[in-house]
Structure formats: C-alpha cells, structure tokens
Design an enzyme around this catalytic site. Structure first.
Site, PDB file in Angstrom:
ATOM      1  N   LYS A 108       0.133   4.272  -0.373  1.00 46.33           N
ATOM      2  CA  LYS A 108      -0.500   5.470   0.216  1.00 46.33           C
ATOM      3  C   LYS A 108      -0.192   6.708  -0.637  1.00 46.33           C
ATOM      4  O   LYS A 108      -0.105   6.605  -1.854  1.00 46.33           O
ATOM      5  CB  LYS A 108      -0.063   5.653   1.666  1.00 46.33           C
ATOM      6  CG  LYS A 108      -0.246   4.388   2.503  1.00 46.33           C
ATOM      7  CD  LYS A 108      -0.054   4.636   3.969  1.00 46.33           C
ATOM      8  CE  LYS A 108      -0.101   3.309   4.704  1.00 46.33           C
ATOM      9  NZ  LYS A 108      -0.110   3.478   6.144  1.00 46.33           N
ATOM     10  N   ASN A 112       0.875  -1.175   0.000  1.00 43.03           N
ATOM     11  CA  ASN A 112       0.000   0.000   0.000  1.00 43.03           C
ATOM     12  C   ASN A 112       0.909   1.220   0.000  1.00 43.03           C
ATOM     13  O   ASN A 112       1.480   1.566   1.029  1.00 43.03           O
ATOM     14  CB  ASN A 112      -0.901  -0.031   1.242  1.00 43.03           C
ATOM     15  CG  ASN A 112      -1.764   1.200   1.351  1.00 43.03           C
ATOM     16  OD1 ASN A 112      -1.874   1.985   0.410  1.00 43.03           O
ATOM     17  ND2 ASN A 112      -2.394   1.380   2.511  1.00 43.03           N
ATOM     18  N   SER A 167       3.165  -2.512  10.508  1.00 39.47           N
ATOM     19  CA  SER A 167       4.613  -2.566  10.752  1.00 39.47           C
ATOM     20  C   SER A 167       5.214  -3.935  10.432  1.00 39.47           C
ATOM     21  O   SER A 167       6.117  -4.404  11.129  1.00 39.47           O
ATOM     22  CB  SER A 167       4.940  -2.142  12.184  1.00 39.47           C
ATOM     23  OG  SER A 167       4.504  -0.808  12.408  1.00 39.47           O
TER      24      SER A 167
HETATM   25  C1  PEP Z   1      -0.934  -0.043   6.158  1.00 37.08           C
HETATM   26  O1  PEP Z   1      -1.091   1.163   6.167  1.00 37.08           O
HETATM   27  O2  PEP Z   1      -1.754  -0.758   5.574  1.00 37.08           O
HETATM   28  C2  PEP Z   1       0.218  -0.581   6.856  1.00 37.08           C
HETATM   29  C3  PEP Z   1       0.189  -1.840   7.199  1.00 37.08           C
HETATM   30  O3  PEP Z   1       1.252   0.284   7.116  1.00 37.08           O
HETATM   31  P1  PEP Z   1       2.682  -0.070   7.778  1.00 37.08           P
HETATM   32  O4  PEP Z   1       3.152  -1.359   7.152  1.00 37.08           O
HETATM   33  O5  PEP Z   1       3.553   1.080   7.408  1.00 37.08           O
HETATM   34  O6  PEP Z   1       2.449  -0.198   9.239  1.00 37.08           O
END
Ligand code: PEP
Length: 253
Positions: free
Chosen positions: A11, A9, A216
């Site tokens: 974003k 993702n 994460s």
């Molecule tokens: C997410 O936003 O879907 C996500 C899992 O972010 P991160 O891996 O950065 O925690």
C-alpha cells in the site's frame, strides 16, 4: 496443478530506501527458507518496482506487482501509470480492484474489466480483488454480490485469458481490522467462487484457478486458512511490511 501464491500489498508505505531494505530481507529469507512450491509476490508502490525487480530478479519464486494500473494505454492522463510502463520495470503481476481503490477512487466493475484486459495484453498477471462490506455480509447476500463482481469484470474474458487470472477474495470487514474471516467463512466463499467460475469457463479452468484470501491474515492464522481445500494462498497487507511475519505466512503452507 493449482499455484500457491502469497502476495504482499505494501500500500502507501515505505520510502524507496525502506522498501529496498524490506525487499532485500525477504529476498534473503525466501532464498534460505522457502520450503514449499510457493510463488511469492511483492506488491510495491510504483516507484519501487524497478529497483525491487532488480534486487529479486535472480530468485525464481519471487515476483513484483504494481498495486493498480491505468484504464488507458497512453496519452494525456497526468499521474497515471500504464500496463506497458509496469511491464517495462520487470514487474509481472498487477493488483486490480482492491477495495481501497474501489472505495476511495470509485472504481467500477466495468473499469476493472478494462484494466484486467489491458494487464493480460501486456503479459502481466492480474490479481483481481473482490469482497463484500459488513452490511452486505449481514444481509446474507455476500455470495451473490462477490459473484457479480467476478461476472462483471471477468466473464468477458476468453478461457485462455481467464486461466491467467489470480483472484483474491478480501472481505472488506476483515481488511486492516484485525478481524479475520473464519476459515469456514473463507472456504465457503472460495468454494462458491470456484463454482461460479466453473459455470462460465468449465471445471478445468476453475480447478486450476488460484483463489487467495486477504483480510488480517497473519502468521497465527495463515496455516488454518491455507489448509482449506479452496484457499490457495493469501494477499497480505499489514503483515507484509515485516519480513519475518511475511516469511512465516509464506511458510504456513
Ligand atoms: C489488503 O489490504 O489487501 C489486506 C489484506 O490487508 P490486511 O492484511 O492488512 O488486512
């Protein structure tokens, strides 16, 4: 057989040029290194969908996802993107109900139910996100809360429709914070969600449902998470922006 999926993702990151560079690195790595039966999905901003789709179209295991879709099919909704527009770019997945959209755009379970239905109608695979805040986790009501998100957004579907939905469990307290749910915490929730799906749609559909973990997830913890019996892959934010990290996560199965 339950599908193993690793979805990135991106974003609100990457210009078109940067996105194409990243997608091209991932395409080469997936072509050269993919060892297992893993479906890889790149969740890009809308403006990248078509170009990334063209770049990846000959790699069977690589798919493209939008990060959201409109609750409307067409009409006077300035700035929105419909499921048929997404489908026309060649994308085949759409992320629905990410906690950032729930929080910053006040998306409700009811609206998400509409989005899931529209996505399925347009032949897109919804990656339906659910997950609890830290407050809810600390109150001990997390299973009930996340199950209700699933009930309210997915339980109106037919069995055939439900069999096409991918779920992503993403505890909000673990997203972008560097704090990962322990593999036991994640497994416990995934198992509970599978049982919840079984209570409505039966064991076969529940057993076949891909339930991804997000929050994460990185190369150093992906293997332990993906080794859990009810964790079928990951939805990856930050680590999906670096091709090497993303590929190492994919190869963690
Ligand atoms: C997410 O936003 O879907 C996500 C899992 O972010 P991160 O891996 O950065 O925690």
């Amino acid at each position: 057989m339950r599908k193993k999926i690793v979805a990135g993702n991106w974003k609100l990151n990457n210009t078109l040029e940067e996105g194409l560079k990243l997608a091209s690195e991932i395409t080469n790595m997936v072509t050269d290194e993919l060892r297992d039966e893993v479906t890889v999905v790149l969740g890009t901003p809308y403006i990248h969908l078509s170009a990334v789709g063209k770049l990846t179209e000959n790699v069977e295991k690589l798919h493209v996802a939008a990060q959201d879709c409109s609750t409307h099919e067409s009409g006077a909704y300035t700035g929105e993107i419909s499921v048929s527009m997404i489908q026309s770019t060649g994308a085949s997945y759409v992320i629905i109900g990410h906690s950032e959209r729930r929080e910053y755009h006040n998306e409700t379970n009811e609206q998400l139910a509409t989005k899931v239905e529209l996505a399925l109608k347009a032949d897109l695979t919804p990656i339906f996100c659910c997950g609890e805040s830290l407050n809810i986790r600390e109150s001990g009501k997390h299973e009930r809360f996340v199950s209700a998100q699933i009930t309210e957004s997915l339980f109106h579907l037919t069995e055939e429709q439900m069999s096409k939905v991918v779920i992503a469990y993403e505890p909000i307290w673990a997203i972008g914070t560097g704090v990962t749910a322990s593999s036991d915490q994640a497994q416990e929730m995934h198992k509970a969600l599978r049982a919840h799906i079984a209570s409505k749609f039966g064991n076969t559909i529940a057993d076949e449902a891909s339930i991804l973990y997000g929050g994460s997830c990185k190369p150093t913890n992906a293997n332990e998470l993906f080794s859990q019996p009810d964790i079928d892959g990951g939805l990856i934010g930050g680590a999906s922006l670096k091709s090497r990290d993303f590929m190492d996560i994919i190869n963690s199965f």
